[in-house]
Design an enzyme around this catalytic site. Structure first.
Site, mmCIF file in Angstrom:
data_model
loop_
_atom_site.group_PDB
_atom_site.id
_atom_site.type_symbol
_atom_site.label_atom_id
_atom_site.label_comp_id
_atom_site.label_asym_id
_atom_site.label_seq_id
_atom_site.Cartn_x
_atom_site.Cartn_y
_atom_site.Cartn_z
ATOM 1 N N ARG A 53 0.855 -1.177 0.000
ATOM 2 C CA ARG A 53 0.000 0.000 0.000
ATOM 3 C C ARG A 53 0.900 1.239 0.000
ATOM 4 O O ARG A 53 2.043 1.200 0.462
ATOM 5 C CB ARG A 53 -0.896 0.024 1.237
ATOM 6 C CG ARG A 53 -1.866 -1.146 1.342
ATOM 7 C CD ARG A 53 -2.705 -1.020 2.612
ATOM 8 N NE ARG A 53 -3.671 -2.101 2.743
ATOM 9 C CZ ARG A 53 -3.473 -3.223 3.429
ATOM 10 N NH1 ARG A 53 -2.306 -3.415 4.042
ATOM 11 N NH2 ARG A 53 -4.417 -4.147 3.501
ATOM 12 N N LYS A 95 -2.521 -2.300 7.881
ATOM 13 C CA LYS A 95 -3.701 -1.782 8.558
ATOM 14 C C LYS A 95 -3.890 -2.477 9.896
ATOM 15 O O LYS A 95 -3.662 -3.673 10.030
ATOM 16 C CB LYS A 95 -4.941 -1.991 7.681
ATOM 17 C CG LYS A 95 -4.984 -1.091 6.456
ATOM 18 C CD LYS A 95 -6.289 -1.250 5.708
ATOM 19 C CE LYS A 95 -6.385 -0.288 4.536
ATOM 20 N NZ LYS A 95 -7.659 -0.418 3.808
ATOM 21 N N HIS A 127 -2.190 2.691 -5.910
ATOM 22 C CA HIS A 127 -3.124 1.585 -5.709
ATOM 23 C C HIS A 127 -3.325 0.781 -6.989
ATOM 24 O O HIS A 127 -3.529 -0.439 -6.943
ATOM 25 C CB HIS A 127 -4.470 2.121 -5.192
ATOM 26 C CG HIS A 127 -5.168 1.158 -4.288
ATOM 27 N ND1 HIS A 127 -4.616 0.711 -3.100
ATOM 28 C CD2 HIS A 127 -6.374 0.553 -4.387
ATOM 29 C CE1 HIS A 127 -5.453 -0.128 -2.510
ATOM 30 N NE2 HIS A 127 -6.523 -0.250 -3.273
ATOM 31 N N ARG A 179 -0.609 -1.643 -7.150
ATOM 32 C CA ARG A 179 -0.891 -2.747 -6.221
ATOM 33 C C ARG A 179 -1.888 -3.718 -6.860
ATOM 34 O O ARG A 179 -1.743 -4.931 -6.751
ATOM 35 C CB ARG A 179 -1.426 -2.170 -4.913
ATOM 36 C CG ARG A 179 -1.878 -3.191 -3.862
ATOM 37 C CD ARG A 179 -2.198 -2.435 -2.575
ATOM 38 N NE ARG A 179 -3.088 -3.142 -1.689
ATOM 39 C CZ ARG A 179 -2.717 -3.988 -0.744
ATOM 40 N NH1 ARG A 179 -1.427 -4.279 -0.596
ATOM 41 N NH2 ARG A 179 -3.602 -4.564 0.051
ATOM 42 N N HIS A 193 -4.628 -8.624 3.471
ATOM 43 C CA HIS A 193 -6.081 -8.539 3.631
ATOM 44 C C HIS A 193 -6.510 -9.372 4.827
ATOM 45 O O HIS A 193 -6.160 -10.547 4.940
ATOM 46 C CB HIS A 193 -6.803 -9.062 2.390
ATOM 47 C CG HIS A 193 -6.691 -8.147 1.206
ATOM 48 N ND1 HIS A 193 -6.927 -8.566 -0.097
ATOM 49 C CD2 HIS A 193 -6.381 -6.828 1.120
ATOM 50 C CE1 HIS A 193 -6.760 -7.550 -0.920
ATOM 51 N NE2 HIS A 193 -6.430 -6.490 -0.211
ATOM 52 N N TYR A 203 -10.129 -9.925 -7.149
ATOM 53 C CA TYR A 203 -9.204 -10.189 -8.248
ATOM 54 C C TYR A 203 -9.619 -11.402 -9.059
ATOM 55 O O TYR A 203 -9.242 -11.526 -10.224
ATOM 56 C CB TYR A 203 -7.778 -10.339 -7.696
ATOM 57 C CG TYR A 203 -7.305 -9.058 -7.079
ATOM 58 C CD1 TYR A 203 -6.992 -7.958 -7.874
ATOM 59 C CD2 TYR A 203 -7.238 -8.911 -5.700
ATOM 60 C CE1 TYR A 203 -6.598 -6.757 -7.311
ATOM 61 C CE2 TYR A 203 -6.850 -7.711 -5.127
ATOM 62 C CZ TYR A 203 -6.539 -6.640 -5.939
ATOM 63 O OH TYR A 203 -6.175 -5.451 -5.373
#
Length: 294
Positions: free
Chosen positions: A143, A167, A234, A237, A260, A269
Site C-alpha cells: 500500500r 492496517k 493503488h 498494487r 487482507h 481479483y
C-alpha cells in the site's frame, strides 16, 4: 457530543489498532452527521432516517461508508451506556456493486519500468528513488502508506523479505524481488545519511507523502507514454495482484501478500481475471469470430 466521538475514536485506536487515516475518515463522517442532525447521542430513528435525503446526491459507496461509521458508533454508544437503543436500523441501505479495480496491462507496466530505468542510469538521487518506489509497489504489492513510511530497519539484509506494518498495526512478511533489491541497494548508496525512514522527506511526517508518491508516478506514466489518469500507487498494487493471479498464484497466498484480513477482499481479483477471460472468449473463440463474420 464531541466527547462521545472522541471516546469512540480512542476505542478504535486502542482496541482495533485503527490507522490515523481511518480515524480521520470516521471523524469526518460522524461530524458531518452531527451537523445534519445535532447531538447523535440523542438522535432518534426518524432523525437518523432523514440522513437518506441528506445523502441523496452521494455515490452509493460513500453512503455505505457513512452508514458503516454510524452503525459502529451507535453500537459503541449502547455498549458504553450512552444510550439504551440503537437507531441505526433506520439508516439507508444502498445497493452498490464493488467496482473492479483499474488495471494496467503488462505492456504498460513494462513501459513504466523501461522509462524509470532509463532515467535512473545516471544514479541521480530522485530517479533512483522513483525506480525503487516503482519496484516495491509492483514487485511487492505494498500500500502507498506502507511504502512511504517504511523504516530503514525493514530493509532486508540477507533474507529477500520486508517486514511491513499494515492496517490495524498488523505485521506481515512480503517478498522483495531481485530487481527490487538491486534498486534498494542503489537507493541506499545515494540516499545519504540520517533519519530512520527509508524515504526521508521534509514533510511533517518526516517521510515522502502519499500525495507526492502519486504525483511522481503520474509524471513517470506521462513520460512513458501512458495516460496518467490510469496510474496511481493503488493501481500498481492491483496490477501486482492481478498479474500474480493470472500467473497461477493461490488466492490464499495472495491474501497474505496483500495483508487482507478477509479473503472476500482478495476475491475481487478473481472477478478481474474472470472479466478478462470473458473478453478473451468473446474476441477469440471460433463461434464469436463466426458470429462477427456472419
Amino acid at each position: 457530543m464531541t466527547s462521545a466521538i472522541d471516546s469512540f475514536l480512542a476505542m478504535l485506536a486502542a482496541e482495533r489498532g485503527a490507522a490515523p487515516n481511518t480515524l480521520a475518515a470516521y471523524r469526518r463522517d460522524l461530524e458531518s452527521a452531527e451537523e445534519a442532525l445535532g447531538d447523535l447521542v440523542a438522535a432518534g430513528q426518524a432523525e437518523v432516517a432523514s440522513l437518506g435525503a441528506t445523502w441523496a446526491s452521494l455515490a452509493p459507496s460513500s453512503v455505505a461508508r457513512k452508514c458503516s461509521a454510524l452503525r459502529q458508533f451507535f453500537a459503541f454508544l449502547v455498549d458504553e451506556g450512552w444510550r439504551t437503543d440503537d437507531p441505526s436500523r433506520a439508516l439507508p441501505r444502498p445497493r452498490s456493486r464493488r467496482p473492479l479495480p483499474r488495471l494496467l496491462s503488462h505492456a504498460e507496466v513494462t513501459a513504466m519500468f523501461e522509462r524509470a530505468e532509463l532515467e535512473a542510469q545516471g544514479d541521480q538521487s530522485a530517479p533512483v528513488r522513483l525506480l525503487t518506489l516503482l519496484e516495491m509497489l509492483y514487485g511487492s504489492g505494498l500500500r502507498a502508506t506502507e511504502l512511504v513510511s517504511l523504516p530503514l530497519s525493514a530493509v532486508p539484509r540477507d533474507a529477500p523479505f520486508l517486514t511491513v506494518t499494515g492496517k490495524g498495526g498488523q505485521q506481515r512478511m512480503v517478498p522483495v524481488s531481485s530487481a527490487a533489491r538491486r534498486a534498494l541497494s542503489r537507493w541506499l548508496a545515494v540516499r545519504g545519511e540520517g533519519g530512520r525512514v527509508l524515504f526521508p522527506s521534509t514533510s511533517k511526517q518526516g517521510y515522502l507523502t502519499r500525495v507526492r508518491l502519486f504525483q511522481l508516478l503520474r509524471g513517470l506514466a506521462a513520460r512513458a507514454g501512458i495516460d496518467p489518469d490510469k496510474v496511481s500507487p493503488h493501481v500498481l498494487r492491483h496490477a501486482f495482484a492481478t498479474h500474480l493471479l493470472e500467473g497461477g498464484a493461490d488466492l490464499r497466498v495472495l491474501q497474505t501478500l496483500l495483508g487482507h484480513a478477509d479473503i472476500s477482499t482478495t476475491q475481487i481479483y478473481t472477478h478481474v481475471d474472470s472479466a478478462r477471460l470473458v473478453a478473451l472468449v468473446n474476441a477469440r473463440h471460433p463461434l464469436a469470430v463466426r458470429t462477427k463474420q456472419g
